[in-house]
Write a protein that holds these residues in place. Sequence first.
Motif, PDB file in Angstrom:
ATOM      1  N   ARG A 153       0.827  -1.194   0.000  1.00 43.97           N
ATOM      2  CA  ARG A 153       0.000   0.000   0.000  1.00 43.97           C
ATOM      3  C   ARG A 153       0.870   1.257   0.000  1.00 43.97           C
ATOM      4  NH1 ARG A 153      -3.161  -0.923   4.373  1.00 43.97           N
ATOM      5  NH2 ARG A 153      -1.760   0.165   5.740  1.00 43.97           N
ATOM      6  N   HIS A 154       1.970   1.243   0.756  1.00 43.97           N
ATOM      7  CA  HIS A 154       2.831   2.417   0.833  1.00 43.97           C
ATOM      8  C   HIS A 154       3.740   2.561  -0.378  1.00 43.97           C
ATOM      9  CE1 HIS A 154       1.514   3.673   4.739  1.00 43.97           C
ATOM     10  NE2 HIS A 154       1.737   2.470   5.235  1.00 43.97           N
ATOM     11  N   MET A 155       4.097   1.451  -1.031  1.00 47.09           N
ATOM     12  CA  MET A 155       4.995   1.520  -2.169  1.00 47.09           C
ATOM     13  C   MET A 155       4.323   2.163  -3.374  1.00 47.09           C
ATOM     14  SD  MET A 155       7.080  -2.049  -1.941  1.00 47.09           S
ATOM     15  CE  MET A 155       7.722  -1.884  -3.576  1.00 47.09           C
ATOM     16  N   GLY A 156       3.064   1.874  -3.623  1.00 46.21           N
ATOM     17  CA  GLY A 156       2.378   2.391  -4.795  1.00 46.21           C
ATOM     18  C   GLY A 156       1.773   3.764  -4.582  1.00 46.21           C
ATOM     19  N   LYS A 157       1.787   4.259  -3.385  1.00 42.78           N
ATOM     20  CA  LYS A 157       1.149   5.519  -3.063  1.00 42.78           C
ATOM     21  C   LYS A 157       2.035   6.692  -3.470  1.00 42.78           C
ATOM     22  CE  LYS A 157      -1.282   7.524   0.850  1.00 42.78           C
ATOM     23  NZ  LYS A 157      -1.535   7.385   2.278  1.00 42.78           N
ATOM     24  N   SER A 158       1.455   7.667  -4.133  1.00 49.00           N
ATOM     25  CA  SER A 158       2.199   8.847  -4.558  1.00 49.00           C
ATOM     26  C   SER A 158       2.258   9.857  -3.416  1.00 49.00           C
ATOM     27  CB  SER A 158       1.511   9.488  -5.763  1.00 49.00           C
ATOM     28  OG  SER A 158       2.154  10.695  -6.084  1.00 49.00           O
ATOM     29  N   SER A 159       3.417  10.502  -3.304  1.00 46.66           N
ATOM     30  CA  SER A 159       3.571  11.495  -2.251  1.00 46.66           C
ATOM     31  C   SER A 159       3.069  12.866  -2.690  1.00 46.66           C
ATOM     32  CB  SER A 159       5.042  11.607  -1.845  1.00 46.66           C
ATOM     33  OG  SER A 159       5.788  12.176  -2.906  1.00 46.66           O
ATOM     34  N   GLY A 160       2.872  13.036  -3.984  1.00 41.17           N
ATOM     35  CA  GLY A 160       2.469  14.341  -4.497  1.00 41.17           C
ATOM     36  C   GLY A 160       3.651  15.121  -5.039  1.00 41.17           C
ATOM     37  N   ASN A 161       4.853  14.729  -4.719  1.00 33.64           N
ATOM     38  CA  ASN A 161       6.065  15.377  -5.204  1.00 33.64           C
ATOM     39  C   ASN A 161       6.662  14.468  -6.274  1.00 33.64           C
ATOM     40  OD1 ASN A 161       8.739  16.222  -5.566  1.00 33.64           O
ATOM     41  ND2 ASN A 161       8.847  17.045  -3.487  1.00 33.64           N
ATOM     42  N   PHE A 199      10.412  13.417  -5.804  1.00 33.86           N
ATOM     43  CA  PHE A 199      10.580  12.404  -4.755  1.00 33.86           C
ATOM     44  C   PHE A 199      10.058  11.053  -5.221  1.00 33.86           C
ATOM     45  CE2 PHE A 199       8.897   9.997  -1.158  1.00 33.86           C
ATOM     46  CZ  PHE A 199      10.083   9.773  -0.469  1.00 33.86           C
ATOM     47  N   ASP A 200       8.900  11.039  -5.904  1.00 35.43           N
ATOM     48  CA  ASP A 200       8.344   9.777  -6.390  1.00 35.43           C
ATOM     49  C   ASP A 200       9.287   9.107  -7.382  1.00 35.43           C
ATOM     50  OD1 ASP A 200       6.104  10.027  -4.816  1.00 35.43           O
ATOM     51  OD2 ASP A 200       4.856  10.879  -6.413  1.00 35.43           O
ATOM     52  N   ALA A 201       9.924   9.892  -8.256  1.00 33.95           N
ATOM     53  CA  ALA A 201      10.883   9.329  -9.209  1.00 33.95           C
ATOM     54  C   ALA A 201      12.084   8.761  -8.454  1.00 33.95           C
ATOM     55  CB  ALA A 201      11.327  10.397 -10.204  1.00 33.95           C
ATOM     56  N   TYR A 202      12.576   9.499  -7.470  1.00 35.47           N
ATOM     57  CA  TYR A 202      13.698   9.018  -6.653  1.00 35.47           C
ATOM     58  C   TYR A 202      13.321   7.733  -5.922  1.00 35.47           C
ATOM     59  CZ  TYR A 202      16.706   8.682  -2.559  1.00 35.47           C
ATOM     60  OH  TYR A 202      17.527   8.221  -1.571  1.00 35.47           O
ATOM     61  N   LYS A 203      12.117   7.704  -5.341  1.00 30.85           N
ATOM     62  CA  LYS A 203      11.664   6.528  -4.600  1.00 30.85           C
ATOM     63  C   LYS A 203      11.554   5.324  -5.528  1.00 30.85           C
ATOM     64  CE  LYS A 203       7.319   5.960  -3.425  1.00 30.85           C
ATOM     65  NZ  LYS A 203       5.998   6.060  -2.813  1.00 30.85           N
ATOM     66  N   ASN A 204      10.969   5.518  -6.711  1.00 29.74           N
ATOM     67  CA  ASN A 204      10.825   4.410  -7.650  1.00 29.74           C
ATOM     68  C   ASN A 204      12.183   3.887  -8.103  1.00 29.74           C
ATOM     69  OD1 ASN A 204       8.043   4.443  -7.517  1.00 29.74           O
ATOM     70  ND2 ASN A 204       7.841   5.879  -9.225  1.00 29.74           N
ATOM     71  N   GLU A 205      13.122   4.794  -8.384  1.00 27.34           N
ATOM     72  CA  GLU A 205      14.464   4.385  -8.800  1.00 27.34           C
ATOM     73  C   GLU A 205      15.177   3.639  -7.667  1.00 27.34           C
ATOM     74  OE1 GLU A 205      17.912   3.686 -10.819  1.00 27.34           O
ATOM     75  OE2 GLU A 205      15.944   4.269 -11.580  1.00 27.34           O
ATOM     76  N   THR A 206      15.044   4.127  -6.450  1.00 26.63           N
ATOM     77  CA  THR A 206      15.675   3.469  -5.301  1.00 26.63           C
ATOM     78  C   THR A 206      15.080   2.091  -5.078  1.00 26.63           C
ATOM     79  OG1 THR A 206      16.110   5.611  -4.286  1.00 26.63           O
ATOM     80  CG2 THR A 206      16.182   3.689  -2.844  1.00 26.63           C
ATOM     81  N   LEU A 207      13.762   1.956  -5.162  1.00 26.98           N
ATOM     82  CA  LEU A 207      13.118   0.655  -4.987  1.00 26.98           C
ATOM     83  C   LEU A 207      13.549  -0.315  -6.084  1.00 26.98           C
ATOM     84  CD1 LEU A 207       9.526   1.722  -3.912  1.00 26.98           C
ATOM     85  CD2 LEU A 207      11.276   0.638  -2.504  1.00 26.98           C
ATOM     86  N   ARG A 208      13.654   0.171  -7.320  1.00 26.54           N
ATOM     87  CA  ARG A 208      14.104  -0.674  -8.421  1.00 26.54           C
ATOM     88  C   ARG A 208      15.534  -1.146  -8.174  1.00 26.54           C
ATOM     89  NH1 ARG A 208      17.412  -0.490 -12.140  1.00 26.54           N
ATOM     90  NH2 ARG A 208      17.905   1.703 -11.856  1.00 26.54           N
ATOM     91  N   ARG A 209      16.391  -0.231  -7.752  1.00 27.09           N
ATOM     92  CA  ARG A 209      17.790  -0.567  -7.476  1.00 27.09           C
ATOM     93  C   ARG A 209      17.901  -1.572  -6.327  1.00 27.09           C
ATOM     94  NH1 ARG A 209      20.915   1.872  -4.041  1.00 27.09           N
ATOM     95  NH2 ARG A 209      19.636   3.731  -3.948  1.00 27.09           N
ATOM     96  N   LEU A 210      17.104  -1.371  -5.279  1.00 30.44           N
ATOM     97  CA  LEU A 210      17.124  -2.307  -4.146  1.00 30.44           C
ATOM     98  C   LEU A 210      16.632  -3.697  -4.546  1.00 30.44           C
ATOM     99  CD1 LEU A 210      15.892  -0.029  -1.241  1.00 30.44           C
ATOM    100  CD2 LEU A 210      18.167  -1.010  -1.534  1.00 30.44           C
ATOM    101  N   GLU A 211      15.609  -3.752  -5.403  1.00 29.99           N
ATOM    102  CA  GLU A 211      15.129  -5.050  -5.863  1.00 29.99           C
ATOM    103  C   GLU A 211      16.200  -5.756  -6.682  1.00 29.99           C
ATOM    104  OE1 GLU A 211      11.498  -4.202  -7.919  1.00 29.99           O
ATOM    105  OE2 GLU A 211      10.362  -3.966  -6.057  1.00 29.99           O
ATOM    106  N   GLU A 212      16.904  -5.016  -7.544  1.00 36.51           N
ATOM    107  CA  GLU A 212      17.994  -5.617  -8.315  1.00 36.51           C
ATOM    108  C   GLU A 212      19.102  -6.108  -7.396  1.00 36.51           C
ATOM    109  OE1 GLU A 212      19.333  -2.725 -11.137  1.00 36.51           O
ATOM    110  OE2 GLU A 212      17.535  -2.918 -12.381  1.00 36.51           O
ATOM    111  N   GLU A 213      19.437  -5.305  -6.390  1.00 39.33           N
ATOM    112  CA  GLU A 213      20.476  -5.699  -5.438  1.00 39.33           C
ATOM    113  C   GLU A 213      20.056  -6.939  -4.660  1.00 39.33           C
ATOM    114  OE1 GLU A 213      22.775  -3.720  -1.655  1.00 39.33           O
ATOM    115  OE2 GLU A 213      22.100  -2.398  -3.272  1.00 39.33           O
ATOM    116  N   GLN A 214      18.791  -7.009  -4.282  1.00 38.61           N
ATOM    117  CA  GLN A 214      18.293  -8.184  -3.574  1.00 38.61           C
ATOM    118  C   GLN A 214      18.372  -9.416  -4.469  1.00 38.61           C
ATOM    119  OE1 GLN A 214      14.291  -7.865  -2.113  1.00 38.61           O
ATOM    120  NE2 GLN A 214      14.353  -9.858  -1.129  1.00 38.61           N
TER     121      GLN A 214
END
Length: 145
Positions: A76-84, A87-102
């Motif tokens: 629920r928190h991952m797909g939710k937009s912050s309105g910024n 920040f949303d682009a940064y969050k999506n890129e960070t989550l993608r990078r973390l998934e690749e690292e995992q």
Amino acid sequence: MNTATTHSPMAYNTRPGFFARAEAWLDERGKGAWIAAMVLGFIFFWPIGLALLAYMIWSKRMFNKSCTGMTRTRARHMGKSSGNSAFDAYKNETLRRLEEEQDRFEDFLKRLREAKDKAEFDEFMNDRARASKDNDAPQDDNSAA
């Protein structure tokens, strides 16, 4: 005047029952909370602990890899937009990078386990070959003299 209503009296009672609230509360806290409740049930009154154990096995809560409540909250928190948007682009890129690292780390662990298994198997085969060689070697019988 007619006093009959078209709605049932239970329609106004939208609050879940005690057991449904307790189940949701335990789900939010994860598998450890379920286990703690079961242990406490056994301590205070063993049929309660036994009933919780049976329910955990029947509902497959005991054997799930992850807790469903935690997964739902995270999703629920991952797909939710912050309105910024920045920040949303940064969050999506960070989550993608973390998934690749995992994924890379899980692949590394798999290769590590395979290497360990191969080393243990090679050691077993070498020990077996040594034992076979020792058994096939001619033995001195000095007692025949």
